[in-house]
Write an enzyme that holds these catalytic residues in place. Structure first.
Site, short mmCIF file in Angstrom:
data_model
loop_
_atom_site.label_atom_id
_atom_site.label_comp_id
_atom_site.label_asym_id
_atom_site.label_seq_id
_atom_site.Cartn_x
_atom_site.Cartn_y
_atom_site.Cartn_z
N LYS A 22 -6.55 -110.94 78.41
CA LYS A 22 -7.42 -110.41 77.46
C LYS A 22 -6.24 -110.62 76.01
O LYS A 22 -7.03 -111.02 74.91
CB LYS A 22 -7.48 -108.87 77.45
N ASN A 23 -5.13 -110.12 76.09
CA ASN A 23 -4.39 -109.87 74.88
C ASN A 23 -4.02 -111.58 74.28
O ASN A 23 -3.34 -111.65 73.22
CB ASN A 23 -2.90 -109.03 75.04
N ARG A 93 -9.38 -102.56 68.11
CA ARG A 93 -8.45 -102.70 67.07
C ARG A 93 -7.92 -104.21 66.89
O ARG A 93 -7.64 -104.51 65.96
CB ARG A 93 -7.11 -102.03 67.52
N CYS A 117 -7.71 -98.02 71.13
CA CYS A 117 -7.23 -97.21 72.10
C CYS A 117 -6.55 -96.12 71.11
O CYS A 117 -5.95 -96.45 70.19
CB CYS A 117 -6.08 -97.61 72.92
N ARG A 122 -0.89 -96.43 65.12
CA ARG A 122 -1.14 -97.82 65.17
C ARG A 122 -1.57 -98.11 63.61
O ARG A 122 -2.65 -98.74 63.49
CB ARG A 122 -2.28 -98.29 66.22
N PRO A 123 -0.86 -98.10 62.73
CA PRO A 123 -1.03 -98.47 61.37
C PRO A 123 -0.90 -100.15 61.31
O PRO A 123 -0.69 -100.92 62.26
CB PRO A 123 0.19 -98.15 60.55
N ILE A 124 -1.34 -100.43 60.18
CA ILE A 124 -1.16 -102.13 60.06
C ILE A 124 -0.37 -102.53 59.07
O ILE A 124 -0.52 -103.67 58.10
CB ILE A 124 -2.71 -102.64 59.74
N ASP A 125 0.54 -101.72 58.53
CA ASP A 125 1.49 -101.85 57.43
C ASP A 125 2.24 -103.19 57.50
O ASP A 125 2.43 -103.92 56.55
CB ASP A 125 2.49 -100.67 57.25
N LEU A 126 2.87 -103.62 58.89
CA LEU A 126 3.56 -104.95 58.87
C LEU A 126 2.57 -105.91 58.90
O LEU A 126 2.89 -106.97 58.14
CB LEU A 126 4.04 -104.76 60.11
N ASP A 308 2.17 -101.51 78.59
CA ASP A 308 0.85 -101.36 79.25
C ASP A 308 1.04 -101.26 80.52
O ASP A 308 -0.09 -100.82 81.21
CB ASP A 308 0.07 -102.93 78.79
N VAL A 330 7.45 -97.72 72.53
CA VAL A 330 6.62 -98.74 71.73
C VAL A 330 5.33 -97.79 71.17
O VAL A 330 5.23 -97.93 69.92
CB VAL A 330 6.01 -99.73 72.50
N ARG A 400 -12.92 -102.60 79.07
CA ARG A 400 -12.69 -103.28 77.73
C ARG A 400 -11.57 -104.55 78.22
O ARG A 400 -11.46 -105.47 77.58
CB ARG A 400 -11.96 -102.59 77.03
C1 UD1 Z 1 -0.58 -105.31 71.34
C2 UD1 Z 1 -1.50 -105.37 72.74
C3 UD1 Z 1 -1.46 -103.90 73.29
C4 UD1 Z 1 0.05 -103.70 73.75
C5 UD1 Z 1 0.82 -103.78 72.36
C6 UD1 Z 1 2.18 -103.49 72.59
C7 UD1 Z 1 -3.13 -106.86 71.89
C8 UD1 Z 1 -4.82 -106.89 71.71
N1 UD1 Z 1 -2.92 -105.67 72.17
O1 UD1 Z 1 -1.30 -104.30 70.50
O2 UD1 Z 1 -2.11 -104.26 74.54
O3 UD1 Z 1 0.11 -102.45 74.16
O4 UD1 Z 1 0.76 -105.12 71.76
O5 UD1 Z 1 2.72 -104.52 73.54
O6 UD1 Z 1 -2.38 -107.82 72.17
N2 UD1 Z 1 2.83 -100.76 64.07
C9 UD1 Z 1 3.41 -100.70 62.95
N3 UD1 Z 1 2.75 -101.33 61.96
C10 UD1 Z 1 2.11 -102.31 62.17
C11 UD1 Z 1 1.65 -102.83 63.51
C12 UD1 Z 1 2.24 -102.08 64.48
O7 UD1 Z 1 3.96 -99.51 62.85
O8 UD1 Z 1 1.53 -103.02 61.18
C13 UD1 Z 1 3.44 -100.15 65.31
C14 UD1 Z 1 2.25 -99.86 66.22
O9 UD1 Z 1 1.89 -98.40 65.82
C15 UD1 Z 1 3.16 -99.17 67.37
C16 UD1 Z 1 4.02 -100.67 67.55
O10 UD1 Z 1 4.28 -100.90 66.35
O11 UD1 Z 1 3.69 -98.39 67.78
C17 UD1 Z 1 3.59 -101.88 68.51
O12 UD1 Z 1 2.35 -102.14 68.03
P1 UD1 Z 1 2.00 -103.74 68.11
O13 UD1 Z 1 2.95 -104.63 68.76
O14 UD1 Z 1 1.36 -104.19 66.67
O15 UD1 Z 1 0.60 -103.69 69.25
P2 UD1 Z 1 -1.02 -104.44 68.95
O16 UD1 Z 1 -0.69 -105.88 68.52
O17 UD1 Z 1 -1.42 -103.30 68.28
#
Ligand code: UD1
Length: 421
Positions: A22-23, A93, A117, A122-126, A308, A330, A400
């Protein structure tokens, strides 16, 4: 609303075939937006998230066909919209992954703040930091985020991620593919799904090196063409079935798995006393060869222990000899399964991101709720060994991300059925 009814089932036995990841498939599908030509993706699992991504891509202009079972042909000759639909993004997401490709191909992307989930803020700042470094101008509204390439178009830069975010690494890789010059992503995520995306994009004509290490180099190219690609097997699904064998003290042969992707799960299960024989693309997991003992786990970005698998592993740890500690690093809110396992008789205490799990629990079936995808899987595992019947609601979370979930478990001897309430 549908529910799973799980009965105490005895040791699981037999063979299971793991589906495409899936991922991995969600970013691959998003990446097809980068090409005007037809891309073919094989081993695409039938999942709710895949259906949502199909819907999202179609709304942006992609023509998608399932040419045979598990094979998607995606053709995006024209992008007709650079705005992602609120309803879809709210449900998944990973929809945020269309932002990088739209920005790269059309110089503009507008996406609502993503849902998915409920395992943390889970911000998107990065993601946004990366787009900005490439020269995009951002507008962050209450509901939407918009990125627009400046007059020069996007220009390569060095981007250091404060945390190796999987999604941010993927999104920036896709955004940078047509940027002028060279982009480096430092402290990049190293997950196998990142490597799969880079392989797919390189087949399309991208110049990406270093995927799978902490520094990824992307040399900008003018355009991308077609590609034909098979998705890697789902390491999290495989890990779930490894734990199903372990928790039921069963003997399961897992096919279509890359054991290299599961090193920490293999190591930790072996520490507990589970026998695992590893082949090139299969493994045999035996939980029926003697007593099993506690261990400690700490989730980390790849190649560390996968977040996961944390909840399914915790379900298993309630059944072994002794007490274990589980540390989640994480996500900040990934212990929601603890209260549900507690309802079933598990004794787990949490303090911040640390859980202490008492072994030898006398689990008993009751009504529980899948609070997120992997928490749902953990409850199914617990239900297989709990006395009596476990009724799991909110199973749309599970659907999902697990293909033919009920069917695969039933084929191994699990007493599990899906009922409409
Ligand atoms: C992906 C996986 C998810 C898995 C996760 C970690 C997919 C579709 N989903 O989610 O199943 O649990 O990797 O292995 O591939 N973060 C920030 N800012 C950002 C982005 C992330 O602070 O801009 C934080 C998140 O809040 C979280 C951590 O970084 O605490 C890890 O998130 P991330 O690696 O981005 O996970 P996803 O890509 O959402």
């Amino acid at each position: 609303m549908a529910k799973y009814i799980v009965k105490q089932s005895g040791p699981l036995k037999g063979e299971v075939h793991i589906s495409g990841a899936k991922n991995a498939v969600l970013p691959l599908m998003a990446a097809t937006l980068l090409s005007e030509e037809k891309c073919v993706i094989r081993d695409v699992p039938h999942l709710r998230d895949v259906a949502l991504m199909k819907e999202l891509l179609s709304s942006l202009g992609s023509k998608i066909e399932e040419t045979e079972e598990h094979v998607l042909s995606i053709n995006t000759e024209d992008i007709v919209s650079t705005e992602a639909d609120f309803e879809i993004v709210n449900k998944m997401r990973a929809s945020i992954l269309v932002m990088g490709p739209l920005l790269a191909r059309k110089g503009r992307a507008r996406v609502p703040h993503p849902g998915g989930c409920a395992i943390g803020a889970r911000p998107i700042d990065l993601h946004l930091k990366g787009f900005e470094a490439l020269g995009a101008i951002l507008t962050v509204g209450d509901d939407y985020v918009e990125a627009v390439a400046g007059g020069q178009g996007l220009v390569g830069d060095t981007i250091y991620l404060d945390f190796p975010s999987v999604g941010a690494t993927e999104n920036i890789m896709m955004a940078a593919v047509f940027a002028e010059g060279t982009t480096y992503i430092e402290n990049a995520a190293e997950e196998p799904e990142i490597v799969d995306l880079a392989n797919f994009m390189n087949k399309m004509g991208a110049k990406i090196k270093g995927a799978g290490t902490d520094t990824i180099k992307i040399e900008g190219v003018k355009s991308l063409g077609s590609a034909n690609h098979t998705v890697i097997p789902d390491r999290i699904e495989a890990g779930t079935f490894m734990l199903a064998a372990a928790i039921t003290r069963g003997n399961v042969h897992i096919n279509n798995v890359l054991p290299d992707h599961l090193k920490p799960v293999i190591a930790k299960l072996r520490e507990c006393g589970v026998r695992i024989e590893v082949g090139d693309e299969d493994m045999i997991v035996r939980g029926n060869l003697g007593p099993q003992y506690a261990t400690d786990i700490k989730t980390l970005p790849y190649p560390g222990f996968p977040t996961d698998i944390q909840s399914p592993f915790m379900a298993y740890l309630t059944t072994v000899e002794g007490s274990s500690t589980v540390i989640e690093t994480v996500f900040e809110n990934r212990f929601m399964h603890v209260s549900q396992l507690g309802k079933m008789g598990a004794i787990i205490e949490t303090a911040g991101n640390k859980a202490s799990v008492k072994g030898n629990a006398k689990l008993r079936g009751c009504q529980v709720m899948a609070t997120d995808l992997r928490a749902g899987a953990a409850l199914v595992l617990a239900g297989l060994v709990a006395e009596g019947t476990t009724e799991i609601s909110e199973i749309y979370h599970i659907e999902r991300g697990y293909e033919y979930f009920i069917e695969k478990f039933a084929a191994l001897g699990a007493e599990i059925e899906r009922v409409e309430d």
